[in-house]
Scaffold this motif. Structure first.
Motif, mmCIF file in Angstrom:
data_model
loop_
_atom_site.group_PDB
_atom_site.id
_atom_site.type_symbol
_atom_site.label_atom_id
_atom_site.label_comp_id
_atom_site.label_asym_id
_atom_site.label_seq_id
_atom_site.Cartn_x
_atom_site.Cartn_y
_atom_site.Cartn_z
ATOM 1 N N GLU A 1 0.838 -1.206 0.000
ATOM 2 C CA GLU A 1 0.000 0.000 0.000
ATOM 3 C C GLU A 1 0.871 1.254 0.000
ATOM 4 O OE1 GLU A 1 -3.646 2.089 2.539
ATOM 5 O OE2 GLU A 1 -2.725 0.228 3.256
ATOM 6 N N THR A 2 1.969 1.218 0.742
ATOM 7 C CA THR A 2 2.891 2.362 0.774
ATOM 8 C C THR A 2 3.537 2.567 -0.596
ATOM 9 O OG1 THR A 2 3.372 1.917 3.109
ATOM 10 C CG2 THR A 2 4.909 3.347 1.927
ATOM 11 N N VAL A 3 3.946 1.470 -1.234
ATOM 12 C CA VAL A 3 4.501 1.564 -2.594
ATOM 13 C C VAL A 3 3.465 2.168 -3.530
ATOM 14 C CG1 VAL A 3 5.353 0.258 -4.573
ATOM 15 C CG2 VAL A 3 6.097 -0.360 -2.264
ATOM 16 N N ARG A 4 2.211 1.711 -3.409
ATOM 17 C CA ARG A 4 1.143 2.232 -4.281
ATOM 18 C C ARG A 4 0.958 3.731 -4.089
ATOM 19 N NH1 ARG A 4 -4.183 2.936 -3.043
ATOM 20 N NH2 ARG A 4 -4.139 1.471 -1.283
ATOM 21 N N ILE A 5 0.947 4.184 -2.848
ATOM 22 C CA ILE A 5 0.749 5.616 -2.565
ATOM 23 C C ILE A 5 1.920 6.433 -3.114
ATOM 24 C CG2 ILE A 5 0.668 7.316 -0.703
ATOM 25 C CD1 ILE A 5 -0.959 5.234 0.913
ATOM 26 N N LEU A 6 3.140 5.957 -2.893
ATOM 27 C CA LEU A 6 4.315 6.687 -3.396
ATOM 28 C C LEU A 6 4.385 6.673 -4.920
ATOM 29 C CD1 LEU A 6 7.026 5.469 -0.843
ATOM 30 C CD2 LEU A 6 5.966 7.731 -0.944
ATOM 31 N N SER A 7 3.841 5.630 -5.554
ATOM 32 C CA SER A 7 3.920 5.518 -7.021
ATOM 33 C C SER A 7 2.998 6.493 -7.740
ATOM 34 C CB SER A 7 3.584 4.089 -7.451
ATOM 35 O OG SER A 7 2.216 3.784 -7.211
ATOM 36 N N ARG A 8 2.145 7.189 -6.987
ATOM 37 C CA ARG A 8 1.278 8.188 -7.625
ATOM 38 C C ARG A 8 2.076 9.389 -8.115
ATOM 39 N NH1 ARG A 8 -2.896 8.393 -2.534
ATOM 40 N NH2 ARG A 8 -3.987 6.411 -2.876
ATOM 41 N N ASP A 9 3.178 9.656 -7.449
ATOM 42 C CA ASP A 9 4.002 10.827 -7.777
ATOM 43 C C ASP A 9 5.050 10.430 -8.825
ATOM 44 O OD1 ASP A 9 5.403 13.152 -7.868
ATOM 45 O OD2 ASP A 9 5.865 13.249 -5.725
ATOM 46 N N LYS A 10 4.987 11.069 -9.997
ATOM 47 C CA LYS A 10 5.916 10.731 -11.078
ATOM 48 C C LYS A 10 7.330 11.221 -10.799
ATOM 49 C CE LYS A 10 2.511 10.525 -14.816
ATOM 50 N NZ LYS A 10 2.151 11.007 -16.175
ATOM 51 N N ASN A 11 7.473 12.193 -9.920
ATOM 52 C CA ASN A 11 8.808 12.701 -9.583
ATOM 53 C C ASN A 11 9.562 11.668 -8.747
ATOM 54 O OD1 ASN A 11 8.427 15.252 -10.837
ATOM 55 N ND2 ASN A 11 7.232 15.941 -9.065
#
Length: 545
Positions: free
Chosen positions: A67-77
């Motif tokens: 879930e943490t990976v998913r949340i962080l993957s929203r940001d393209k930077n």
């Protein structure tokens, strides 16, 4: 925000890790950019999460890490730190796609809690595929696609939850949409076409045959499958298929027929389902459209009497649904006019060209025999004919051309019949582009039988119908009446001078009809009088449909 994950790397207790991750995930569930987390910090977090995911742990810990990976993957930077092959390999494994890709057995027994881990891993992959071209390339070669296709075989297993099926299809849609190179492999090498058709059939029939309508979840899953099928069939060679492919397409169109006429829980869901069905129908080979017709059985069909849906011994229920869908889109476009109308118009053109019975039925419903409705302009009114004619002069080129093509096909590509139903002014664009401004017919091959003739009301009014507007008009007094020949000649010269001035000033470009039936520009206005024929020498048009 990085402070929320401080201590994650140093924590040795799984309970502490879960507490830190849960707090971060809840706090950032609706956040899509993380300016407070630098690239170096993000990389450190990614390595820590990779270590946790790659080692033995509880399903709860795995789900929180993913879930943490998913949340962080929203940001393209700074996304590159989350797109390493090592991390992707672990995520694919937790999505249980690695197992299916290797075809190690008939299926996997999903333990309690594991479905949450699988779904979180799938969501991670969806985000990463959508946001990263490098992930798209990696997932096309790391067994992800093969794993999804193999898992399709187990969808009848109750342990494979709806969420797992949905995000499998979501991933496959993203890959087929963003990676065109993978489409032939899915269709041919992995036999994805037949497996996806099975998923449609399985979902449509449902676990309970008595179910009267599709649930919202069923509709959402079917829509994802339809989108994938659209992607993998968009380049299909419709005239170069073997018998096996033809059989697959016939079966697919038969299922699309059922989707068009099935019930859902809401009108919105029906609209969504029919929208994706229409899109896919445009990719089907014309010979398969016969499956949209079904032999008429006794009794009521879909709540309608047989006489309401019967035509030439067939049930036209699916075609009725398509015409109703077109009517709704003409009344109230859901998005832009172009996005709303081009798919259904393209679909109607294809199915009418591909099947004589469908074309004749559409002609009966869209262009019925004219009566006293010729007293108004073809584009005025609320019938399908009126609504379509209104778009013959649309500023959107694609809509204008598709509407004209649809009407032209129903007129058996005869210029005279097209003018009869739309007026020469509305039809001029199509006739000019096809070299038919002087009449004639297009290259399409149609039967020569005639199913109807002009009505008595039309015959009484025909003599006073203006062919340019397509409307009956009362007789008007001759504006030249009472003029001498010299006065008429003077007015004609003045008119020619005005037209020449408009031409010279670049306001209009006078044209005449060339030998190819298309308009060609003239250098001088007087060239328009060359080769003029006397209209009284032309044979009358009986125009039997």
């Amino acid at each position: 925000m990085a402070a929320d994950l401080v201590g994650l790397a140093e924590s040795t207790s799984e309970e502490d890790v879960c507490k830190i991750l849960k707090c971060f995930n809840e706090k950032n569930s609706q956040i899509f950019v993380f300016p407070g987390i630098g690239s170096a910090e993000k990389q450190k977090i990614a390595l820590t999460l990779l270590k946790r995911l790659d080692n033995k742990g509880s399903s709860r810990c795995y789900a929180l890490c993913l879930e943490t990976v998913r949340i962080l993957s929203r940001d393209k930077n700074g996304l590159d730190v989350l797109t390493t092959e090592d991390l992707l390999k672990v995520i694919v494994r937790h999505a249980q796609l690695e197992y299916y890709a290797q075809e190690l057995g008939e299926g996997v027994t999903i333990q309690n809690g594991e479905s949450n881990v699988i779904v979180e891993a799938q969501k991670c992959l969806c985000n990463l595929i959508f946001n990263s071209s490098s992930v798209q390339r990696i997932c096309c070669r790391n067994g992800c696609v093969e794993g999804i296709i193999q898992r399709l075989k187990t969808y009848q297993d109750p342990d494979v939850t709806y969420e797992i099926k949905y995000f499998d299809m979501r991933m496959l849609f993203l890959l087929t949409a963003l990676c065109a190179d993978i489409r032939p492999k899915i269709r041919h090498e992995l036999h994805g076409l037949s497996y996806l058709i099975e998923v449609l059939d399985l979902t449509l029939r449902g676990p309970e045959p008595s179910d009267a309508r599709l649930s919202d979840k069923d509709v959402d899953l079917i829509n994802e499958v339809l989108k994938i099928l659209f992607n993998i069939t968009i380049t299909v060679g419709k005239n170069n298929m073997d018998e096996e492919e033809e059989a697959h397409f016939l079966r697919l169109v038969s299922i699309l027929h059922d989707l068009l006429v099935c019930d859902t829980t809401t009108k919105e869901k029906t609209e969504e389902l029919q929208n994706h069905t229409v899109n896919l129908l445009t990719n089907m080979p014309r010979a398969s459209y016969e499956e949209l017709l079904t032999p008429l059985s006794e009794g009521a069909v879909g709540g309608m009497d047989n006489k309401e849906v019967e035509y030439d011994g067939n049930s036209m229920e699916a075609v009725i649904a398509l015409l109703a869908f077109l009517d709704r889109r003409l009344d109230k476009p859901v998005k832009s006019l172009k996005e709303s109308l081009t798919p259904i118009l393209h679909c109607m053109c294809e199915i009418c060209r591909g099947n004589r019975c469908i074309r004749k039925y559409c002609k009966q419903k869209v262009l019925p025999p004219l009566r006293d409705d010729v007293k108004r302009l073809p584009q005025d009114g609320q019938t399908l004919r009126n609504k379509l004619c209104k778009h013959l002069t649309s500023s959107i080129q694609e809509i204008k051309e598709l509407v004209a093509d649809f009407l032209f096909v129903m007129c058996k590509e005869k210029a005279e019949k097209m003018v009869k139903y739309t007026g020469y002014g509305n039809a001029a664009g199509l006739l000019a582009s096809r070299g038919l401004m002087c009449g004639g017919k297009g290259p399409g091959e149609y039967s020569s039988d005639s199913s109807d003739s002009d009505t008595e009301e039309y015959l009484k009014l025909r003599e006073n119908i203006n062919p340019v507007t397509g409307r009956w008009e009362t007789e008007k007094s001759d504006p030249l009446a009472g003029m001498t020949e010299e006065q008429k000649e003077y007015e004609a010269v003045e008119l020619a001078k005005l037209m020449h001035k408009l031409h010279s000033d670049g306001i209009v470009q006078p044209c005449r009809i060339g030998e190819d039936g298309r308009p060609e520009p003239v250098d001088h206005i007087l060239e328009l009088q060359e080769d003029i024929t006397d209209p009284t020498d032309q044979e009358p048009n009986t125009d039997m449909d």
